[in-house]
Design an enzyme around this catalytic site. Structure first.
Site, PDB file in Angstrom:
ATOM      1  N   MET A  27     -55.244 -19.117  57.194  1.00 49.63           N
ATOM      2  CA  MET A  27     -54.365 -20.194  57.640  1.00 49.63           C
ATOM      3  C   MET A  27     -54.964 -20.887  58.859  1.00 49.63           C
ATOM      4  O   MET A  27     -54.264 -21.555  59.629  1.00 49.63           O
ATOM      5  CB  MET A  27     -52.964 -19.665  57.937  1.00 49.63           C
ATOM      6  CG  MET A  27     -52.249 -19.162  56.700  1.00 49.63           C
ATOM      7  SD  MET A  27     -50.440 -19.370  56.729  1.00 49.63           S
ATOM      8  CE  MET A  27     -50.004 -18.384  58.139  1.00 49.63           C
ATOM      9  N   GLY A  28     -56.276 -20.735  59.032  1.00 48.43           N
ATOM     10  CA  GLY A  28     -56.954 -21.423  60.113  1.00 48.43           C
ATOM     11  C   GLY A  28     -56.803 -20.723  61.449  1.00 48.43           C
ATOM     12  O   GLY A  28     -56.439 -19.549  61.515  1.00 48.43           O
ATOM     13  N   HIS A  34     -61.281 -13.096  61.354  1.00 45.68           N
ATOM     14  CA  HIS A  34     -61.701 -13.906  60.204  1.00 45.68           C
ATOM     15  C   HIS A  34     -63.222 -13.864  60.029  1.00 45.68           C
ATOM     16  O   HIS A  34     -63.731 -13.805  58.898  1.00 45.68           O
ATOM     17  CB  HIS A  34     -61.258 -15.361  60.388  1.00 45.68           C
ATOM     18  CG  HIS A  34     -59.781 -15.543  60.461  1.00 45.68           C
ATOM     19  ND1 HIS A  34     -59.137 -15.864  61.628  1.00 45.68           N
ATOM     20  CD2 HIS A  34     -58.815 -15.447  59.509  1.00 45.68           C
ATOM     21  CE1 HIS A  34     -57.832 -15.978  61.382  1.00 45.68           C
ATOM     22  NE2 HIS A  34     -57.619 -15.722  60.113  1.00 45.68           N
ATOM     23  N   LYS A 145     -56.924  -5.512  56.875  1.00 45.46           N
ATOM     24  CA  LYS A 145     -55.975  -4.403  56.830  1.00 45.46           C
ATOM     25  C   LYS A 145     -54.826  -4.582  57.823  1.00 45.46           C
ATOM     26  O   LYS A 145     -53.809  -3.903  57.714  1.00 45.46           O
ATOM     27  CB  LYS A 145     -56.690  -3.084  57.112  1.00 45.46           C
ATOM     28  CG  LYS A 145     -57.564  -2.574  55.980  1.00 45.46           C
ATOM     29  CD  LYS A 145     -58.146  -1.217  56.354  1.00 45.46           C
ATOM     30  CE  LYS A 145     -58.958  -0.611  55.223  1.00 45.46           C
ATOM     31  NZ  LYS A 145     -59.514   0.709  55.614  1.00 45.46           N
ATOM     32  N   ASP A 147     -52.718  -6.933  58.097  1.00 39.60           N
ATOM     33  CA  ASP A 147     -51.541  -7.306  57.312  1.00 39.60           C
ATOM     34  C   ASP A 147     -51.444  -6.361  56.121  1.00 39.60           C
ATOM     35  O   ASP A 147     -51.646  -6.753  54.964  1.00 39.60           O
ATOM     36  CB  ASP A 147     -51.653  -8.759  56.865  1.00 39.60           C
ATOM     37  CG  ASP A 147     -51.617  -9.716  58.044  1.00 39.60           C
ATOM     38  OD1 ASP A 147     -50.660  -9.652  58.828  1.00 39.60           O
ATOM     39  OD2 ASP A 147     -52.558 -10.512  58.196  1.00 39.60           O
ATOM     40  N   VAL A 173     -59.970  -6.030  63.353  1.00 36.83           N
ATOM     41  CA  VAL A 173     -60.831  -6.284  64.514  1.00 36.83           C
ATOM     42  C   VAL A 173     -59.949  -6.328  65.753  1.00 36.83           C
ATOM     43  O   VAL A 173     -58.900  -6.981  65.763  1.00 36.83           O
ATOM     44  CB  VAL A 173     -61.594  -7.613  64.356  1.00 36.83           C
ATOM     45  CG1 VAL A 173     -62.382  -7.942  65.624  1.00 36.83           C
ATOM     46  CG2 VAL A 173     -62.530  -7.541  63.154  1.00 36.83           C
ATOM     47  N   SER A 183     -54.013 -14.789  65.314  1.00 36.47           N
ATOM     48  CA  SER A 183     -53.864 -16.193  65.712  1.00 36.47           C
ATOM     49  C   SER A 183     -52.668 -16.386  66.636  1.00 36.47           C
ATOM     50  O   SER A 183     -52.617 -17.344  67.410  1.00 36.47           O
ATOM     51  CB  SER A 183     -53.710 -17.075  64.469  1.00 36.47           C
ATOM     52  OG  SER A 183     -54.831 -16.950  63.618  1.00 36.47           O
TER      53      SER A 183
END
Length: 273
Positions: A27-28, A34, A145, A147, A173, A183
């Site tokens: 989702m940016g 990411h 992982k 989520d 991470v 985010s």
């Protein structure tokens, strides 16, 4: 690096390449978590595709859809530096249809833990993930992982719908101080960020208890709740890898999950043992 906005254009382009595809849906507001997904995709595939789409169907009324961080230009640069081959930027208008056929989250596993306080959230997640997987048709798709419940439900969807894609889980991470990359961390004030460290501290304490053969779930949860106090706790749960409730932790088949609200920011974290 190629940037594509239209689903059918992306589908056609990828079919023409005839290469193995590693896919990272996002989702940016890309961060190190990411980038780790992208690195894993880069190692195992000939082409790497990243999608950036803030999916409206997984946000409930009153949630932070409009405030969700959007950094398209910075995200493009991050993808370029990380060696991404294609960035896909769909819009709500070209990804969803009027009165469309929908997939729904399972009636039990989709409405516990995060799904209990966000009913319908996981239906929105599965709806967009199925669309994206069908558009990209990747060899492998990479999910964090962190989520964990989302990951489990996506794995179930792929299994139950006989989808020809390998779902690759990637370890969470963390910042140097233990806070899981997210985010939403940008919403935290300096004091709130310090309070948020109680989340990883509670997970590490649980891990230490289990390593000492203290396996009773209620005892472990009690210690975690003490560490997390006085944060607003959504849940502290200990389940097996199938997300079924357990009474005793078992190394190799246990996931410990936490959801808390720090200030006004909802944060998730977990540890796999």
């Amino acid at each position: 690096m190629k940037i594509i906005y239209e689903p059918l254009e992306l589908q056609t382009y990828l079919k023409e390449q005839n290469k193995t595809i590693g896919y990272v849906p996002t989702m940016g507001a890309l961060h190190e978590g990411h980038i780790e997904l992208i690195k894993n995709a880069r190692k195992a595939n000939e082409l790497v595709v990243v999608s950036i789409f803030v999916n409206p169907t997984q946000f409930l009324k009153g949630e932070d859809l409009d405030k969700y961080p959007r950094r398209d230009e910075a995200d493009k640069k991050i993808c370029e530096l990380a060696g991404v081959d294609v960035v896909f930027f769909p819009s709500k208008e070209n990804i969803y249809f009027e009165d469309e056929v929908k997939i729904e989250a399972p009636e039990v596993r989709g409405y516990v833990l995060e799904g209990a306080t966000r009913p319908g959230h996981f239906s929105g997640v599965l709806r967009i993930v199925m669309k994206l997987l069908n558009i990209v048709n990747p060899t492998r798709a990479y999910f964090g992982k962190k989520d964990a419940q989302q990951l489990n439900l996506i794995q179930l969807m792929v299994k139950h719908y006989y989808m020809d894609v390998e779902i690759v889980p990637v370890d969470t991470v963390r910042e140097a101080d233990g806070l899981a990359r997210s985010s939403r961390n940008i919403y935290l004030s300096t004091d709130e960020r310090k309070e948020a460290l109680k989340i990883s501290a509670s997970l590490y304490a649980a891990s230490k208890m289990i390593s000492k053969n203290i396996l009773d779930v209620e005892e472990i949860k009690g210690e975690m709740l003490t560490i997390l106090s006085p944060l607003e706790i959504g849940y502290v749960e200990i389940v097996n890898r199938e997300f079924e409730p357990i009474k005793k932790a078992e190394i190799g088949n246990t996931v410990i999950l936490v959801e808390v609200v720090v200030g006004k920011t909802r944060l998730l974290d977990n540890i796999w043992l």
